[in-house]
Structures are given as C-alpha cells and as structure tokens.
Write a protein that holds these residues in place. Structure first.
Motif, PDB file in Angstrom:
ATOM      1  N   LEU A  47       0.726  -1.170   0.080  1.00  0.00           N
ATOM      2  CA  LEU A  47      -0.203  -0.214   0.174  1.00  0.00           C
ATOM      3  C   LEU A  47       1.207   1.191   0.048  1.00  0.00           C
ATOM      4  O   LEU A  47       1.691   1.477   0.881  1.00  0.00           O
ATOM      5  CB  LEU A  47      -0.899  -0.004   1.391  1.00  0.00           C
ATOM      6  N   VAL A  48       0.637   2.176  -0.913  1.00  0.00           N
ATOM      7  CA  VAL A  48       1.391   3.198  -1.235  1.00  0.00           C
ATOM      8  C   VAL A  48       1.080   4.403  -0.511  1.00  0.00           C
ATOM      9  O   VAL A  48       1.397   5.155   0.039  1.00  0.00           O
ATOM     10  CB  VAL A  48       1.787   3.274  -2.621  1.00  0.00           C
ATOM     11  N   ALA A  49      -0.430   4.799  -0.671  1.00  0.00           N
ATOM     12  CA  ALA A  49      -1.111   5.648  -0.151  1.00  0.00           C
ATOM     13  C   ALA A  49      -2.669   5.408  -0.023  1.00  0.00           C
ATOM     14  O   ALA A  49      -3.013   4.552  -0.702  1.00  0.00           O
ATOM     15  CB  ALA A  49      -0.907   7.188  -1.001  1.00  0.00           C
ATOM     16  N   SER A  50      -3.320   6.306   0.794  1.00  0.00           N
ATOM     17  CA  SER A  50      -4.602   5.933   1.032  1.00  0.00           C
ATOM     18  C   SER A  50      -5.520   7.271   1.512  1.00  0.00           C
ATOM     19  O   SER A  50      -4.683   8.256   1.813  1.00  0.00           O
ATOM     20  CB  SER A  50      -4.899   4.952   1.849  1.00  0.00           C
ATOM     21  N   SER A  62       8.490   5.338   2.281  1.00  0.00           N
ATOM     22  CA  SER A  62       9.545   5.552   1.232  1.00  0.00           C
ATOM     23  C   SER A  62       8.761   6.758   0.325  1.00  0.00           C
ATOM     24  O   SER A  62       9.584   7.294  -0.778  1.00  0.00           O
ATOM     25  CB  SER A  62       9.779   4.310   0.450  1.00  0.00           C
ATOM     26  N   VAL A  63       7.557   6.936   0.294  1.00  0.00           N
ATOM     27  CA  VAL A  63       7.035   7.892  -0.669  1.00  0.00           C
ATOM     28  C   VAL A  63       6.598   9.151   0.008  1.00  0.00           C
ATOM     29  O   VAL A  63       6.017  10.243  -0.714  1.00  0.00           O
ATOM     30  CB  VAL A  63       5.671   7.277  -1.429  1.00  0.00           C
ATOM     31  N   GLY A  65       6.514  12.884   1.155  1.00  0.00           N
ATOM     32  CA  GLY A  65       7.003  14.083   0.552  1.00  0.00           C
ATOM     33  C   GLY A  65       7.032  14.079  -0.782  1.00  0.00           C
ATOM     34  O   GLY A  65       7.520  15.140  -1.506  1.00  0.00           O
ATOM     35  N   ARG A  66       6.807  12.733  -1.429  1.00  0.00           N
ATOM     36  CA  ARG A  66       6.967  12.889  -2.840  1.00  0.00           C
ATOM     37  C   ARG A  66       5.729  12.439  -3.634  1.00  0.00           C
ATOM     38  O   ARG A  66       5.389  12.887  -4.853  1.00  0.00           O
ATOM     39  CB  ARG A  66       8.077  11.820  -3.409  1.00  0.00           C
ATOM     40  N   PHE A  67       4.734  11.668  -2.858  1.00  0.00           N
ATOM     41  CA  PHE A  67       3.629  11.343  -3.595  1.00  0.00           C
ATOM     42  C   PHE A  67       2.629  12.093  -2.825  1.00  0.00           C
ATOM     43  O   PHE A  67       2.465  12.429  -1.691  1.00  0.00           O
ATOM     44  CB  PHE A  67       3.285   9.800  -3.478  1.00  0.00           C
ATOM     45  N   THR A  68       1.234  12.278  -3.537  1.00  0.00           N
ATOM     46  CA  THR A  68       0.305  12.897  -3.199  1.00  0.00           C
ATOM     47  C   THR A  68      -1.002  12.342  -3.364  1.00  0.00           C
ATOM     48  O   THR A  68      -1.213  12.234  -4.775  1.00  0.00           O
ATOM     49  CB  THR A  68       0.079  14.526  -3.384  1.00  0.00           C
ATOM     50  N   ILE A  69      -1.827  11.775  -2.547  1.00  0.00           N
ATOM     51  CA  ILE A  69      -3.128  11.303  -2.962  1.00  0.00           C
ATOM     52  C   ILE A  69      -4.262  12.240  -2.781  1.00  0.00           C
ATOM     53  O   ILE A  69      -4.164  13.061  -1.856  1.00  0.00           O
ATOM     54  CB  ILE A  69      -3.354   9.905  -2.257  1.00  0.00           C
ATOM     55  N   ALA A  70      -5.027  12.095  -3.691  1.00  0.00           N
ATOM     56  CA  ALA A  70      -6.348  13.241  -3.744  1.00  0.00           C
ATOM     57  C   ALA A  70      -7.469  12.399  -4.295  1.00  0.00           C
ATOM     58  O   ALA A  70      -7.591  11.319  -4.660  1.00  0.00           O
ATOM     59  CB  ALA A  70      -6.102  14.458  -4.272  1.00  0.00           C
ATOM     60  N   ARG A  71      -8.644  13.006  -4.024  1.00  0.00           N
ATOM     61  CA  ARG A  71      -9.881  12.426  -4.599  1.00  0.00           C
ATOM     62  C   ARG A  71     -10.788  13.539  -4.910  1.00  0.00           C
ATOM     63  O   ARG A  71     -10.737  14.789  -4.235  1.00  0.00           O
ATOM     64  CB  ARG A  71     -10.547  11.800  -3.622  1.00  0.00           C
ATOM     65  N   LEU A  85      10.594  10.791  -8.798  1.00  0.00           N
ATOM     66  CA  LEU A  85      10.480   9.678  -8.867  1.00  0.00           C
ATOM     67  C   LEU A  85      11.845   8.910  -9.039  1.00  0.00           C
ATOM     68  O   LEU A  85      12.745   9.449  -9.511  1.00  0.00           O
ATOM     69  CB  LEU A  85       9.646   9.203 -10.381  1.00  0.00           C
ATOM     70  N   LYS A  86      11.835   7.686  -8.513  1.00  0.00           N
ATOM     71  CA  LYS A  86      13.026   6.885  -8.496  1.00  0.00           C
ATOM     72  C   LYS A  86      12.958   5.531  -9.131  1.00  0.00           C
ATOM     73  O   LYS A  86      11.904   5.156  -9.359  1.00  0.00           O
ATOM     74  CB  LYS A  86      13.508   6.746  -6.812  1.00  0.00           C
ATOM     75  N   PRO A  87      13.791   5.065  -9.543  1.00  0.00           N
ATOM     76  CA  PRO A  87      14.024   3.747 -10.130  1.00  0.00           C
ATOM     77  C   PRO A  87      13.272   2.689  -9.254  1.00  0.00           C
ATOM     78  O   PRO A  87      12.408   1.745 -10.086  1.00  0.00           O
ATOM     79  CB  PRO A  87      15.433   3.560 -10.432  1.00  0.00           C
ATOM     80  N   GLU A  88      13.359   2.674  -7.910  1.00  0.00           N
ATOM     81  CA  GLU A  88      12.563   1.858  -7.134  1.00  0.00           C
ATOM     82  C   GLU A  88      11.051   2.002  -7.175  1.00  0.00           C
ATOM     83  O   GLU A  88      10.303   1.228  -6.338  1.00  0.00           O
ATOM     84  CB  GLU A  88      13.298   1.799  -5.702  1.00  0.00           C
ATOM     85  N   ASP A  89      10.554   3.049  -7.589  1.00  0.00           N
ATOM     86  CA  ASP A  89       9.176   3.251  -7.801  1.00  0.00           C
ATOM     87  C   ASP A  89       8.638   2.484  -8.994  1.00  0.00           C
ATOM     88  O   ASP A  89       7.344   2.601  -8.903  1.00  0.00           O
ATOM     89  CB  ASP A  89       8.906   4.614  -7.967  1.00  0.00           C
ATOM     90  N   THR A  90       9.543   1.816  -9.689  1.00  0.00           N
ATOM     91  CA  THR A  90       8.866   1.213 -10.818  1.00  0.00           C
ATOM     92  C   THR A  90       8.040  -0.115 -10.321  1.00  0.00           C
ATOM     93  O   THR A  90       8.487  -0.867  -9.543  1.00  0.00           O
ATOM     94  CB  THR A  90      10.057   0.498 -11.754  1.00  0.00           C
TER      95      THR A  90
END
Length: 116
Positions: A47-50, A62-63, A65-71, A85-90
C-alpha cells in the motif's frame, strides 16, 4: 458492476513526475476508502497511499514528501501525483476502493517505469 479504471502510467526518467487517475463507477464513491497499491517484479504488493472518505491521507514511508493522494468526489476519481520519482518506484500501480462493508475492489493496474 464496479469498475476502477487507472490511467496515467508510463515511462519517466528518474527525478521526473507522473500523475495517475482512477475513475470509479458502480460504487458510492464518496463513502469509499481509496488506496493506491504497487507491485514490483518479485516483490509483494504494498500500500503506497490511502485517503478516507473524510480526506485524511496516509503514506508509505518511502513515498512521503514525494507522492500526493487526492480525491474528487464530484468526478468519482482518485488521483496519485508522483514527484521526484526513483527507479525503485517502478511497479504496476493499482487503485482500490473499500466500502463500509469492507469489500475491496481493484483496478486492472497501470505500469509505471522509472529509468535511471
């Protein structure tokens, strides 16, 4: 019939950005808990974000400050904005919707590839 359709994946260089969308139908979107998972080759799905029905968000460390979830409840759509984005986000990224009966629905997934 419940449908979750992800879009926005693709190939990006390290340090770049991508935005994912998840268009939902067949559910009462506003009352659903929405999540974004990912699964990299040879790894478990995580689970990355909720975001809950009240707009409260949570992120995997690990995400942060870099990823933002919205609805957007008016559009029955969830989003995941991914920056730096980083290679490990693949991974293949999946959208989920969980209703108040704890039933979870999954999208078909969208590939995100980050090149170094």
């Amino acid at each position: 019939q419940v449908q979750l359709v992800e879009s926005g994946g693709g190939l990006v260089q390290a340090g770049g950005s991508l935005g994912l969308s998840c268009a939902a139908s067949g559910i009462i979107f506003s009352s659903n808990f929405m999540g974004w998972y990912r699964q990299a080759p040879g790894k478990q799905r995580e689970l990355v974000a909720s975001i809950d029905s009240g707009g409260r968000t949570n992120y995997e460390d690990s995400v942060k400050g870099r990823f933002t979830i919205a609805r957007d409840n008016a559009k029955n759509t969830a989003y995941l904005q991914m920056n730096s984005l980083k290679p490990e986000d693949t991974a293949v990224y999946y959208c989920t919707a969980t209703n108040r009966r704890a039933q979870t629905y999954w999208g078909q997934g969208t590939q995100v590839t980050v090149s170094s």
